[in-house]
Design a protein around this motif. Structure first.
Motif, PDB file in Angstrom:
ATOM      1  N   ALA A  65       0.942  -1.144  -0.025  1.00 23.05           N
ATOM      2  CA  ALA A  65      -0.010  -0.017  -0.059  1.00 23.05           C
ATOM      3  C   ALA A  65       0.642   1.291  -0.045  1.00 23.05           C
ATOM      4  CB  ALA A  65      -1.067  -0.059   1.164  1.00 23.05           C
ATOM      5  N   ASP A  66       1.881   1.354   0.823  1.00 22.51           N
ATOM      6  CA  ASP A  66       2.893   2.388   0.921  1.00 22.51           C
ATOM      7  C   ASP A  66       3.617   2.456  -0.606  1.00 22.51           C
ATOM      8  OD1 ASP A  66       2.281   3.219   3.408  1.00 22.51           O
ATOM      9  OD2 ASP A  66       3.826   1.908   4.179  1.00 22.51           O
ATOM     10  N   MET A  67       3.804   1.602  -1.296  1.00 18.73           N
ATOM     11  CA  MET A  67       4.525   1.482  -2.615  1.00 18.73           C
ATOM     12  C   MET A  67       3.867   1.914  -3.589  1.00 18.73           C
ATOM     13  SD  MET A  67       6.666  -1.968  -1.634  1.00 18.73           S
ATOM     14  CE  MET A  67       7.041  -2.210  -3.382  1.00 18.73           C
ATOM     15  N   PHE A  68       2.381   1.393  -3.708  1.00 21.49           N
ATOM     16  CA  PHE A  68       1.654   1.318  -4.934  1.00 21.49           C
ATOM     17  C   PHE A  68       0.263   1.976  -4.838  1.00 21.49           C
ATOM     18  CE2 PHE A  68       4.283  -2.829  -5.342  1.00 21.49           C
ATOM     19  CZ  PHE A  68       4.993  -2.267  -6.428  1.00 21.49           C
ATOM     20  N   GLY A  69      -0.084   2.607  -3.687  1.00 23.30           N
ATOM     21  CA  GLY A  69      -1.114   3.044  -3.570  1.00 23.30           C
ATOM     22  C   GLY A  69      -2.409   2.491  -2.764  1.00 23.30           C
ATOM     23  N   ALA A 116      -7.512   2.078   7.742  1.00 24.22           N
ATOM     24  CA  ALA A 116      -6.848   3.369   8.685  1.00 24.22           C
ATOM     25  C   ALA A 116      -5.948   4.155   8.017  1.00 24.22           C
ATOM     26  CB  ALA A 116      -6.228   2.349   9.808  1.00 24.22           C
ATOM     27  N   ALA A 117      -5.156   3.539   7.122  1.00 23.43           N
ATOM     28  CA  ALA A 117      -4.135   4.600   6.298  1.00 23.43           C
ATOM     29  C   ALA A 117      -4.962   5.436   5.586  1.00 23.43           C
ATOM     30  CB  ALA A 117      -3.214   3.851   5.514  1.00 23.43           C
ATOM     31  N   ILE A 118      -6.256   5.171   4.740  1.00 19.73           N
ATOM     32  CA  ILE A 118      -6.773   5.852   3.821  1.00 19.73           C
ATOM     33  C   ILE A 118      -7.607   6.922   4.929  1.00 19.73           C
ATOM     34  CG2 ILE A 118      -8.874   6.192   2.549  1.00 19.73           C
ATOM     35  CD1 ILE A 118      -8.270   3.197   1.555  1.00 19.73           C
ATOM     36  N   ILE A 119      -8.003   6.589   5.958  1.00 22.24           N
ATOM     37  CA  ILE A 119      -8.578   7.606   7.050  1.00 22.24           C
ATOM     38  C   ILE A 119      -7.603   8.716   7.301  1.00 22.24           C
ATOM     39  CG2 ILE A 119      -9.711   7.806   9.149  1.00 22.24           C
ATOM     40  CD1 ILE A 119     -11.152   5.187   8.595  1.00 22.24           C
ATOM     41  N   SER A 120      -6.380   8.150   7.834  1.00 18.67           N
ATOM     42  CA  SER A 120      -5.483   9.109   8.389  1.00 18.67           C
ATOM     43  C   SER A 120      -4.814  10.251   7.349  1.00 18.67           C
ATOM     44  CB  SER A 120      -4.289   8.141   8.774  1.00 18.67           C
ATOM     45  OG  SER A 120      -4.727   7.300   9.740  1.00 18.67           O
ATOM     46  N   ASP A 121      -4.856   9.593   6.075  1.00 18.10           N
ATOM     47  CA  ASP A 121      -4.566  10.556   4.737  1.00 18.10           C
ATOM     48  C   ASP A 121      -5.725  11.852   4.606  1.00 18.10           C
ATOM     49  OD1 ASP A 121      -2.447   9.234   4.579  1.00 18.10           O
ATOM     50  OD2 ASP A 121      -2.917   7.953   2.652  1.00 18.10           O
ATOM     51  N   SER A 122      -6.997  11.237   4.936  1.00 15.81           N
ATOM     52  CA  SER A 122      -8.087  12.230   4.593  1.00 15.81           C
ATOM     53  C   SER A 122      -8.435  13.131   5.563  1.00 15.81           C
ATOM     54  CB  SER A 122      -9.406  11.190   4.155  1.00 15.81           C
ATOM     55  OG  SER A 122      -9.288  10.190   3.271  1.00 15.81           O
ATOM     56  N   LEU A 252      11.907  -1.718  11.054  1.00 15.34           N
ATOM     57  CA  LEU A 252      12.145  -1.695  12.659  1.00 15.34           C
ATOM     58  C   LEU A 252      12.270  -0.366  13.529  1.00 15.34           C
ATOM     59  CD1 LEU A 252      14.744  -4.882  12.604  1.00 15.34           C
ATOM     60  CD2 LEU A 252      12.058  -4.674  13.370  1.00 15.34           C
ATOM     61  N   THR A 253      12.515   0.652  12.586  1.00 20.02           N
ATOM     62  CA  THR A 253      12.698   1.980  13.373  1.00 20.02           C
ATOM     63  C   THR A 253      11.667   2.595  13.734  1.00 20.02           C
ATOM     64  OG1 THR A 253      12.292   3.305  11.165  1.00 20.02           O
ATOM     65  CG2 THR A 253      14.466   2.502  11.624  1.00 20.02           C
ATOM     66  N   LEU A 254      10.334   1.871  13.301  1.00 16.77           N
ATOM     67  CA  LEU A 254       9.052   2.393  13.552  1.00 16.77           C
ATOM     68  C   LEU A 254       9.189   2.115  15.248  1.00 16.77           C
ATOM     69  CD1 LEU A 254       6.677   1.284  11.182  1.00 16.77           C
ATOM     70  CD2 LEU A 254       7.446   3.538  11.668  1.00 16.77           C
ATOM     71  N   ILE A 376      -1.304   5.021  17.722  1.00 15.77           N
ATOM     72  CA  ILE A 376      -0.221   4.482  16.830  1.00 15.77           C
ATOM     73  C   ILE A 376      -0.204   5.227  15.456  1.00 15.77           C
ATOM     74  CG2 ILE A 376      -0.154   2.202  15.332  1.00 15.77           C
ATOM     75  CD1 ILE A 376      -1.333   0.660  17.636  1.00 15.77           C
ATOM     76  N   MET A 377      -1.322   5.616  15.025  1.00 14.64           N
ATOM     77  CA  MET A 377      -1.317   6.407  13.696  1.00 14.64           C
ATOM     78  C   MET A 377      -0.477   7.481  13.729  1.00 14.64           C
ATOM     79  SD  MET A 377      -2.439   3.902  11.849  1.00 14.64           S
ATOM     80  CE  MET A 377      -2.401   4.752  10.261  1.00 14.64           C
ATOM     81  N   ASN A 378      -0.968   8.332  14.935  1.00 16.94           N
ATOM     82  CA  ASN A 378      -0.245   9.528  15.009  1.00 16.94           C
ATOM     83  C   ASN A 378       1.402   9.510  15.218  1.00 16.94           C
ATOM     84  OD1 ASN A 378      -2.577  10.959  14.741  1.00 16.94           O
ATOM     85  ND2 ASN A 378      -3.059  11.438  16.738  1.00 16.94           N
ATOM     86  N   SER A 379       1.719   8.427  15.658  1.00 10.87           N
ATOM     87  CA  SER A 379       3.192   8.390  16.187  1.00 10.87           C
ATOM     88  C   SER A 379       4.153   7.928  14.771  1.00 10.87           C
ATOM     89  CB  SER A 379       3.403   7.085  17.137  1.00 10.87           C
ATOM     90  OG  SER A 379       3.146   5.974  16.528  1.00 10.87           O
ATOM     91  N   VAL A 380       3.611   8.024  13.621  1.00  9.61           N
ATOM     92  CA  VAL A 380       4.306   7.733  12.267  1.00  9.61           C
ATOM     93  C   VAL A 380       4.259   8.705  11.421  1.00  9.61           C
ATOM     94  CG1 VAL A 380       4.399   5.256  12.786  1.00  9.61           C
ATOM     95  CG2 VAL A 380       2.678   6.367  11.487  1.00  9.61           C
ATOM     96  N   SER A 381       5.129   8.717  10.506  1.00  2.00           N
ATOM     97  CA  SER A 381       4.782   9.873   9.262  1.00  2.00           C
ATOM     98  C   SER A 381       4.013   9.348   8.336  1.00  2.00           C
ATOM     99  CB  SER A 381       6.300  10.178   8.789  1.00  2.00           C
ATOM    100  OG  SER A 381       6.552   8.855   8.147  1.00  2.00           O
ATOM    101  N   GLN A 382       3.323  10.292   7.438  1.00  4.54           N
ATOM    102  CA  GLN A 382       2.228  10.006   6.609  1.00  4.54           C
ATOM    103  C   GLN A 382       2.536   8.602   5.848  1.00  4.54           C
ATOM    104  OE1 GLN A 382       1.253  12.496   3.369  1.00  4.54           O
ATOM    105  NE2 GLN A 382      -0.932  12.517   3.978  1.00  4.54           N
ATOM    106  N   ASP A 383       4.124   8.719   5.118  1.00  3.67           N
ATOM    107  CA  ASP A 383       4.477   7.680   4.315  1.00  3.67           C
ATOM    108  C   ASP A 383       4.450   6.163   4.956  1.00  3.67           C
ATOM    109  OD1 ASP A 383       6.630   8.640   5.632  1.00  3.67           O
ATOM    110  OD2 ASP A 383       7.817   7.708   3.846  1.00  3.67           O
ATOM    111  N   ARG A 384       4.262   6.240   6.244  1.00  4.15           N
ATOM    112  CA  ARG A 384       4.459   5.004   7.043  1.00  4.15           C
ATOM    113  C   ARG A 384       3.157   4.430   7.477  1.00  4.15           C
ATOM    114  NH1 ARG A 384       8.110   3.536   4.052  1.00  4.15           N
ATOM    115  NH2 ARG A 384       9.133   2.101   5.115  1.00  4.15           N
ATOM    116  N   ARG A 385       2.063   5.001   7.112  1.00  8.93           N
ATOM    117  CA  ARG A 385       0.807   4.696   7.806  1.00  8.93           C
ATOM    118  C   ARG A 385       0.199   3.455   7.344  1.00  8.93           C
ATOM    119  NH1 ARG A 385      -1.440  10.848   7.626  1.00  8.93           N
ATOM    120  NH2 ARG A 385      -0.446  11.682   9.394  1.00  8.93           N
ATOM    121  N   GLY A 386       0.632   3.063   5.999  1.00 13.91           N
ATOM    122  CA  GLY A 386       0.090   1.642   5.488  1.00 13.91           C
ATOM    123  C   GLY A 386       0.632   0.525   6.158  1.00 13.91           C
ATOM    124  N   ILE A 387       1.949   0.663   6.515  1.00 16.21           N
ATOM    125  CA  ILE A 387       2.652  -0.397   7.289  1.00 16.21           C
ATOM    126  C   ILE A 387       2.408  -0.342   8.864  1.00 16.21           C
ATOM    127  CG2 ILE A 387       5.007   1.022   7.457  1.00 16.21           C
ATOM    128  CD1 ILE A 387       4.617  -2.807   6.928  1.00 16.21           C
TER     129      ILE A 387
END
Length: 472
Positions: A65-69, A116-122, A252-254, A376-387
């Motif tokens: 999802a983070d790679m292809f949409g 959850a990632a789609i909602i966080s982006d929106s 693992l950096t997450l 959890i979702m607030n603790s990561v950057s936008q491009d890592r929300r999928g993972i």
């Protein structure tokens, strides 16, 4: 309709359907077991097979999802889930049902890893907790209300009808998502960590097979220990792979974030505590102790879903306002009290006696889930929300699967495998020989096993609360 609410509406429908099918089959399992003449191990794997396959591929799907949409893969998931539901309608054997449930599980994994990632982006951060809270309501309410819906459908239309309802809704929602949802995240062109994915999948399967097959005495002690040891070795290997590959399956950096790590450990323990609740309580209500119909058993469980639906959005709103981990701690402790009350379970439980413990368990789930997922979702950057979404939902599914395995490990300590099989396959009264005293002894051992299971659940909830406390 404003796009963010359109995205929330569609992902909520998807999450509701995918989570509903985690549990809707549980209320029908006693009926399915009798009609298809299923063995206990088949019954268990019809249930946990869905969870295992979802847990095994969620991380990879979150990565994809983070790679292809996210929207593209979310749409694929809806279509696969609908196809799996149609196939489940025509299953003729337990083995076929397991396979078709696996197809459902793959579709559900696409949905869970992206919603959850789609909602966080929106949504902006100030509204994200409320939005994710609504989505979490659909996930957890779906899991519990599936028991009620499944009870009604099984009683009046037969067990196959529990899959019929997914088909028209699934087709409509798939088309709607394809036409209306759009990509807001940033796609990253990276390689897939196939070796890490294989190691994680095999580790989960070996550990669960070792626990379930060993508990049912399908394999002896040597092979049980072999599977468990090999599974643990593969987990260690998975960790080593993730440290070395350029684009790991799990970043693992997450886990350098205290909030991300602690919240995910807490969600895993919480899932371990409540994952098997619906499974065991349904067989208590419909089994030789209570002998209720699927509809009556579903009615008993209404307080769980009702309390959850009321408290989950309130908890999400409170977390948006105060950003306090005390809210999720309170939820865990409320559920723990409910499980402690059930630890005194008797041979019969009238519905008036069930209301308070079931309400506490449901309310606690609602109060915990929204703040936990938002943190959890607030603790990561936008491009890592999928993972990030993939990791947390994987832990939910894995915890649920291990919860069922743990239940039968407890049962195997107090009851012979044949007696467990008779109780869960619906043949207890027909096949149990000797006197009514023998039946009563077996039944009491079954009830004692349930009491231990609920006591363990309470302690797991308390342990999860302690971890959340450390985040304060």
């Amino acid at each position: 309709m404003n796009y963010k609410w359109l995205a929330l509406s569609n992902t909520t429908i998807g999450s509701l359907m995918a989570s509903l099918d985690r549990n809707i089959i549980i209320i029908a399992l006693p009926t399915i077991a009798v009609e298809l003449e299923l063995s206990l191990i088949t019954i268990v794997w019809i249930t946990i097979g869905y969870w295992v396959v979802t847990a095994s591929v969620l991380l990879t799907f979150g990565r994809l999802a983070d790679m292809f949409g996210r929207v593209k893969l979310y749409n694929v998931g809806f279509a696969l889930f609908t196809l799996g539901s149609a196939l489940c309608c025509v299953a003729q054997t337990g083995e076929q049902l397991i396979i078709f449930r696996v197809i459902q599980g793959i579709g559900a994994a696409f949905i869970f890893s992206n919603s959850a990632a789609i909602i966080s982006d929106s949504f902006a951060e100030s509204e994200r907790g409320k939005a994710l809270g609504i989505n979490q309501i659909s996930i957890v309410v779906g899991s519990v209300i599936g028991l009620v819906v499944g009870g009604v459908l099984t009683s009046y239309l037969g067990w196959r009808s529990i899959f019929w309802i997914n088909i028209p809704i699934g087709i409509f929602a798939t088309v709607w998502a394809f036409l209306k949802l759009k990509e807001l995240g940033y796609a990253k062109k990276e390689k897939i960590d196939w070796s890490g994915n294989l190691a994680m999948t095999l580790a989960l399967l070996l550990l669960l097979c070792g626990i379930t097959f060993g508990s049912f005495q399908i394999i002896d002690l040597f092979w049980t220990l072999f599977l468990l040891t090999f599974g643990l070795v593969l987990l260690v290997l998975f960790y080593m792979i993730e440290k070395k590959v350029l684009y790991p399956m799990i970043d693992l950096t997450l886990f350098c974030s205290k909030v991300f790590t602690g919240s995910n450990i807490a969600i895993f323990l919480n899932s371990m505590a409540r994952g098997a609740f619906s499974f065991v309580i349904v067989f208590y209500l419909q089994g030789p102790s209570m002998s209720l119909s699927p509809l009556e058993a579903g009615i008993y469980l209404i307080p769980v879903s009702l309390a959850l639906a009321i408290f989950a959005p309130i908890a999400g709103w409170l977390y948006d306002k105060y950003k306090s981990h005390t809210i999720s701690i309170l939820g865990l402790l409320i559920s723990a009290v409910g499980f402690l009350m059930l630890a005194g379970l008797g041979e019969k439980m009238y519905i008036i006696e069930a209301i308070l413990p079931f309400t506490l368990i449901g309310a606690g789930m609602g109060v915990f889930t929204s703040p936990n997922r938002t943190a959890i979702m607030n603790s990561v950057s936008q491009d890592r929300r999928g993972i990030a979404a993939g990791i947390s939902t994987t832990l939910v599914m894995a915890g649920s699967a291990f919860s069922v395995a743990l239940v039968f490990l407890v049962f195997s300590i107090l009851l012979p495998a044949d007696d467990i099989n008779k109780i869960f396959s619906g043949s207890f009264d027909a096949e149990t020989e000797n006197t009514s005293l023998s039946k009563q002894i077996i039944l009491e051992s079954f009830l004692q096993s349930l009491r231990y299971v609920f006591l363990i659940s309470a302690f797991l909830m308390i342990g999860s609360a302690l971890i959340q406390y450390k985040l304060k």
